[in-house]
Design a protein around this motif. Structure first.
Motif, short mmCIF file in Angstrom:
data_model
loop_
_atom_site.label_atom_id
_atom_site.label_comp_id
_atom_site.label_asym_id
_atom_site.label_seq_id
_atom_site.Cartn_x
_atom_site.Cartn_y
_atom_site.Cartn_z
N TYR A 3 19.13 4.50 -7.32
CA TYR A 3 19.89 5.93 -7.79
C TYR A 3 20.15 5.61 -9.30
O TYR A 3 20.28 4.68 -9.76
CB TYR A 3 21.28 5.67 -6.95
CG TYR A 3 22.02 4.26 -7.27
CD1 TYR A 3 23.27 4.44 -8.20
CD2 TYR A 3 22.14 3.19 -6.23
CE1 TYR A 3 23.75 3.29 -8.27
CE2 TYR A 3 22.87 2.28 -6.34
CZ TYR A 3 23.67 2.09 -7.49
OH TYR A 3 24.63 0.98 -7.61
N GLY A 30 19.76 5.53 -2.49
CA GLY A 30 20.59 6.16 -3.15
C GLY A 30 22.01 5.47 -2.82
O GLY A 30 22.16 4.39 -2.05
N SER A 32 26.31 6.43 -1.79
CA SER A 32 27.16 7.70 -1.13
C SER A 32 28.47 6.94 -1.53
O SER A 32 28.87 6.02 -1.49
CB SER A 32 26.87 7.89 0.38
OG SER A 32 27.49 6.63 1.03
N CYS A 41 29.78 12.86 -1.33
CA CYS A 41 28.79 12.96 -2.40
C CYS A 41 27.80 11.88 -2.40
O CYS A 41 28.38 10.76 -1.82
CB CYS A 41 29.22 13.59 -3.67
SG CYS A 41 30.48 12.48 -4.53
N THR A 44 21.25 10.09 -6.00
CA THR A 44 19.93 9.59 -5.87
C THR A 44 19.06 9.35 -7.12
O THR A 44 19.97 9.38 -8.31
CB THR A 44 19.09 10.66 -5.27
OG1 THR A 44 19.03 11.82 -5.84
CG2 THR A 44 19.88 11.00 -3.73
N GLY A 47 19.10 13.21 -8.44
CA GLY A 47 20.18 14.05 -8.56
C GLY A 47 21.37 13.79 -7.70
O GLY A 47 21.68 12.50 -7.33
N LEU A 49 23.77 14.22 -4.64
CA LEU A 49 23.95 15.02 -3.22
C LEU A 49 25.26 15.32 -3.19
O LEU A 49 26.24 14.43 -3.23
CB LEU A 49 23.75 13.73 -2.34
CG LEU A 49 23.95 14.01 -0.83
CD1 LEU A 49 23.05 15.23 -0.13
CD2 LEU A 49 23.59 12.69 -0.19
N MET A 69 18.92 19.51 0.60
CA MET A 69 18.61 18.03 0.44
C MET A 69 17.92 17.61 1.60
O MET A 69 17.92 18.02 2.78
CB MET A 69 20.01 17.45 0.91
CG MET A 69 20.02 15.94 0.69
SD MET A 69 19.39 15.11 -0.58
CE MET A 69 18.86 13.43 0.05
N LEU A 81 21.17 19.11 -2.97
CA LEU A 81 20.81 17.98 -3.94
C LEU A 81 20.81 18.94 -5.27
O LEU A 81 20.23 20.12 -5.60
CB LEU A 81 19.50 17.53 -3.85
CG LEU A 81 19.18 16.50 -4.62
CD1 LEU A 81 19.85 15.37 -4.68
CD2 LEU A 81 17.60 16.10 -4.53
N ASP A 83 20.06 19.06 -9.26
CA ASP A 83 19.19 18.45 -10.32
C ASP A 83 20.12 17.89 -11.45
O ASP A 83 21.54 18.72 -11.71
CB ASP A 83 18.14 19.49 -10.78
CG ASP A 83 17.03 19.53 -9.76
OD1 ASP A 83 16.99 19.04 -8.94
OD2 ASP A 83 16.45 20.87 -9.93
#
Length: 108
Positions: A3, A30, A32, A41, A44, A47, A49, A69, A81, A83
């Motif tokens: 991430y 990733g 969370s 949220c 990653t 981007g 999430l 996603m 997701l 960017d």
């Protein structure tokens, strides 16, 4: 996939005022962020999430820099997701985090 640590730090600072945030590693590497026991949220390598719920996803997908996603070839319903360009500034990132927090708060 690892991430983006810089983005994770930015999200962490935005959520620091809360005492109900838990960080967990996601499948694929990733990170969370759960709030009040519900995933809010995540970050990653590519981007942000954001949990928006099914209704929120439809509107968000029409916005720039936002896509579905996809994890393991499967689209996750209720998540998008974003960017990096979509949260380049702190106000942009804060807006996405607020949207996810609003959804999580509505499920309390």
């Amino acid at each position: 996939m690892a991430y983006d640590r810089e983005t994770a730090d930015r999200v962490r600072r935005m959520l620091a005022v809360r005492d109900d945030v838990v960080e967990k590693r996601m499948v694929g590497g990733g990170l969370s962020f759960s709030v009040g026991g519900r995933m809010c949220c995540g970050v990653t390598a590519t981007g942000l999430l954001v949990r928006l719920g099914r209704d929120g996803v439809t509107a968000a997908l029409a916005e720039p820099h936002v896509g579905p996603m996809v994890l393991g070839g499967r689209t996750l319903s209720g998540f998008v997701l974003v960017d990096r360009a979509g949260y380049a500034t702190d106000p942009d990132l804060a807006a996405w985090v607020r949207r996810a927090l609003a959804l999580v708060a509505g499920h309390a």
